[in-house]
Structure formats: structure tokens, C-alpha cells
Design an enzyme around this catalytic site. Structure first.
Site, PDB file in Angstrom:
ATOM      1  N   TYR A  47       0.808  -1.215   0.000  1.00  0.00           N
ATOM      2  CA  TYR A  47       0.000   0.000   0.000  1.00  0.00           C
ATOM      3  C   TYR A  47       0.845   1.271   0.000  1.00  0.00           C
ATOM      4  CZ  TYR A  47      -4.260  -2.667   0.636  1.00  0.00           C
ATOM      5  OH  TYR A  47      -5.314  -3.510   0.447  1.00  0.00           O
TER       6      TYR A  47
ATOM      7  N   LYS B 110       3.864 -14.691   4.484  1.00  0.00           N
ATOM      8  CA  LYS B 110       4.274 -15.467   3.309  1.00  0.00           C
ATOM      9  C   LYS B 110       5.798 -15.364   3.228  1.00  0.00           C
ATOM     10  CE  LYS B 110       2.880 -17.914  -0.132  1.00  0.00           C
ATOM     11  NZ  LYS B 110       2.044 -19.119  -0.082  1.00  0.00           N
TER      12      LYS B 110
ATOM     13  N   ASP C 102      -1.703 -18.866   3.307  1.00  0.00           N
ATOM     14  CA  ASP C 102      -2.652 -19.729   2.576  1.00  0.00           C
ATOM     15  C   ASP C 102      -3.250 -20.775   3.518  1.00  0.00           C
ATOM     16  OD1 ASP C 102       0.089 -20.149   2.386  1.00  0.00           O
ATOM     17  OD2 ASP C 102       0.035 -21.100   0.432  1.00  0.00           O
TER      18      ASP C 102
ATOM     19  N   ASP D  85      -6.089  -6.322   5.120  1.00  0.00           N
ATOM     20  CA  ASP D  85      -7.244  -5.813   4.390  1.00  0.00           C
ATOM     21  C   ASP D  85      -8.132  -6.982   3.961  1.00  0.00           C
ATOM     22  OD1 ASP D  85      -8.970  -4.229   3.001  1.00  0.00           O
ATOM     23  OD2 ASP D  85      -7.534  -3.535   1.508  1.00  0.00           O
TER      24      ASP D  85
END
Ligand code: NAI
Length: 335
Positions: A124, A171, A205, A229
Site C-alpha cells: 500500500y 508469506k 494460505d 485488508d
């Protein structure tokens, strides 16, 4: 003494839900001087600026705002007003409590999660460019001070509220440096201030799969900006949707309270929006300014209405046949 609170109605359903929240706070007897300020697509039409100087100056001065959602164009146009506000006022922590709601039947019971999202960097940061035609890049920024700050915030939050567990979704198997830094800072914060709190880290995930299988295993979730988000909306879906999940953007000396949902153009202007998420955000704001008694009364009022489950008092997203104003009227009647 009255509190001065900046009010940003925003776009789409924003004016409808902010009006609703204002009416409820007024009925609860909280003395507030509202300072209504423009921001978003509607502000651009009127003032030629999505975030006019007078809005920035007022928040700079009063350090407290209640905000409706604003529209951000997809794939073109101006950059997000939300991102600008969060960066400008160093509102580094988005706090989104996600709870099973009385009377709202969903797949799960006893969901009690707080999503804590880093609000100022990651993808972002908006650093994107086209290197050559057809090749674009988008930079994911992670800085140690920002990662440390949000990790410490999450553990402080967990400690103060006697939460039992903090889980980081990441991740770092792929983004070894950026998510690696985020994870390292979370581990460090746990070592320094996480006594008695279980620390868990999951590759995101797997985290998503675990969330939709059994959300009750989670307590506080700590996430970088983009994951936070997305996971906020996913979590909202677990407890009845975007109409029932509040939020706060918190900095060290400034806060902007807003629901997780957006401007919902599909239902805007029709009196159909569920104002509960913003009313709940207002309750968070009342707690922040130590209006605890009014906060409790409002909470008790809307919980009673949810539990009663008279469809006429509820909006369609939570199984009702009523509109925004029906819900507000019912809450005010209970106050
Ligand atoms: P959205 O959250 O506005 O809507 C998603 C779905 O949920 C729609 O079907 C909508 O009708 C429904 N919904 C949302 N809030 C609701 C409410 N209070 N009551 C009943 N139903 C509700 O997300 P979408 O459509 O992806 O985004 C629309 C615009 O909002 C975009 O321009 C986006 O950038 C902006 N946005 C702004 C946010 C903010 O200002 N904090 C947050 C998220 C999106």
C-alpha cells in the site's frame, strides 16, 4: 465538556451510516460538537480535491474522527484517501474486532477474533511504475520500525485485554525479506512482551483455510497491510458480513474510527445500508474517549435488537426487511 469530533460522511452509503451513528450517539446523551468535513469522490467534485486542506487541518488539530467509507477508483484515478489519511496521521494500527453476533446465525458460533493490521506500508506504499511498456512493478515496503511498532501494539493489545494467543499470517517462505522482517519483529515482540500469550505463525494460505474451517481457534491476528485488508473481509463473512464489523485506525495520539466496509455503491442512496458496523465503530470511539457508560448502553441496545430479531428492525444483509432508519429508530427507542 463536549468532545469535538471530526465527521467525514464520505461517499456512497457513507452519509447514510454516519447520519445514523450521529443520531445514536446523540440519543445516548454524549455531548459532541461535530465538525463535518469533506473527503472522497464527492469532495473532489465539490472542492477539486479528494482530501481538502481543511479536512487535514481539522484532524491535525482535534486528533479524532469518525469516518464513513470513501470510494477509490479501480485501476485509474486518484490514490486512496484512506491510505493518505493513515499515512499522514501515522495511524499505524487498524483494529477490527470480529465477533459472533447475538441473533445472527452463521456457520460458526463463538467467533472472537481481533484483526490487527499494519496500516502504513507494504504494497500500500503505492510505489508502482511501468519499467517498459507491458512491464510494471509494485514495491512492497517493510521497515523495521513499522514492523516493530505494529507487533508491539498487537502484544500490548493482547496483554491489556487478557487475550490468550497472537497469530501472525505471513508469506515469508516466498517474500523472505519483507514478510521475513515482519515475522522476525513479531517473534521479537513476543519474546519481549508476550509472557503468558501463545505465539503462532502460519503461512497465510494455510491460515485462510484454517480460518474458514474453524475460526474459533484464533484470537488476535497480526497481519501486514494487504493481508490485513483481505482477512478483515474474510473474517467479516464468518460472523454475518460487512454490516457487523467495526474498526479503528489508531496512532500514538490520533485515531480515526470507521467500519471495515466500503462505500457499497450497489445499495447507496436507497436507505438499505446496515449502519451497525459504523455504530459499533462509534462505540469503540466512545471507549477511546472514556465515555464508557454511553458505550455500554448503546452496545446493550443494539444487542437486544439483534437478539430479538424482529425483521422489521433489521436490514436485509442480516436477514431483515427493514432499512437503515428502522434499525436506528429501534436502537434509539432502547436508549
Ligand atoms: P464494499 O464493502 O463497499 O461492498 C461489498 C459488498 O458488501 C456490497 O455488496 C455491499 O452492498 C455490501 N455492504 C457493504 N457495507 C454494507 C453495509 N453497511 N450494509 C449492507 N451491505 C453492505 O466493497 P466494494 O464494493 O469492494 O468497494 C466499494 C468502494 O468502497 C470502492 O471504491 C472501495 O475502494 C471502497 N472502499 C472503501 C473503504 C473505506 O473507505 N474504508 C473500505 C473498503 C472499500
Amino acid at each position: 465538556m463536549a468532545h469535538t469530533i471530526c465527521l467525514i460522511p464520505g461517499d456512497g452509503i457513507g452519509p447514510e451510516v454516519t447520519r445514523a451513528a450521529q443520531a445514536v450517539l446523540e440519543a445516548a446523551g454524549v455531548a459532541i460538537d461535530w465538525l463535518t468535513l469533506p473527503a472522497g469522490a464527492t469532495a473532489a467534485e465539490e472542492y477539486g480535491d479528494v482530501l481538502p486542506a481543511k479536512t487535514i487541518e481539522a484532524i491535525e488539530h482535534y486528533r479524532l474522527a469518525l469516518k464513513g467509507p470513501v470510494t477509490t477508483p479501480v485501476g485509474k484515478g486518484f490514490s486512496s484517501v484512506n491510505v493518505q489519511l493513515r499515512k499522514r496521521f501515522a495511524l499505524y494500527a487498524a483494529v477490527r474486532p470480529v465477533r459472533s453476533m447475538p441473533g445472527i446465525k452463521t456457520r460458526f458460533e463463538n467467533v472472537e477474533i481481533v484483526v490487527i493490521r499494519e496500516n502504513t506500508e507494504g504494497l500500500y506504499s503505492g510505489i508502482e511504475n511501468e519499467i517498459v511498456p507491458g512491464v510494471v512493478q509494485s514495491l512492497k515496503i517493510a521497515t523495521r520500525p513499522a514492523c516493530e511498532r505494529i507487533a508491539r501494539f498487537a502484544f500490548k493489545y493482547a496483554r491489556e485485554r487478557e487475550r490468550r494467543k497472537v497469530t501472525v499470517f505471513h508469506k515469508a517462505n516466498i517474500m523472505k525479506k519483507s514478510d521475513g522482517l515482519f515475522l522476525e519483529c513479531a517473534q521479537q515482540a513476543h519474546a519481549e512482551m508476550g509472557q503468558g500469550i501463545t505465539f503462532q505463525q502460519l503461512i497465510i494460505d494455510n491460515g485462510c483455510m484454517q480460518l474458514v474451517r474453524d475460526p474459533t481457534q484464533f484470537d488476535v491476528l497480526l497481519l501486514e497491510n494487504l493481508y490485513g485488508d483481505m482477512i478483515s473481509d474474510l473474517c467479516a463473512g464468518l460472523v454475518g458480513g460487512l454490516g457487523v464489523v467495526p474498526g479503528a485506525n489508531i496512532g500514538d495520539d490520533c485515531a480515526i474510527f470507521e467500519a471495515v466496509h466500503g462505500s457499497a455503491p450497489d445499495i447507496a442512496g436507497r436507505g438499505l445500508a446496515n449502519p451497525l458496523a459504523l455504530i459499533m465503530s462509534s462505540v469503540m470511539m466512545l471507549n477511546y474517549i472514556h465515555e464508557l457508560e454511553a458505550a455500554e448502553r448503546i452496545k446493550a441496545a443494539y444487542n437486544e435488537i439483534l437478539l430479538e430479531h424482529n425483521p422489521e428492525n433489521l436490514t436485509a444483509d442480516i436477514g431483515g426487511t427493514g432499512g437503515t432508519e428502522d434499525f436506528v429508530r429501534a436502537v434509539i427507542a432502547r436508549l
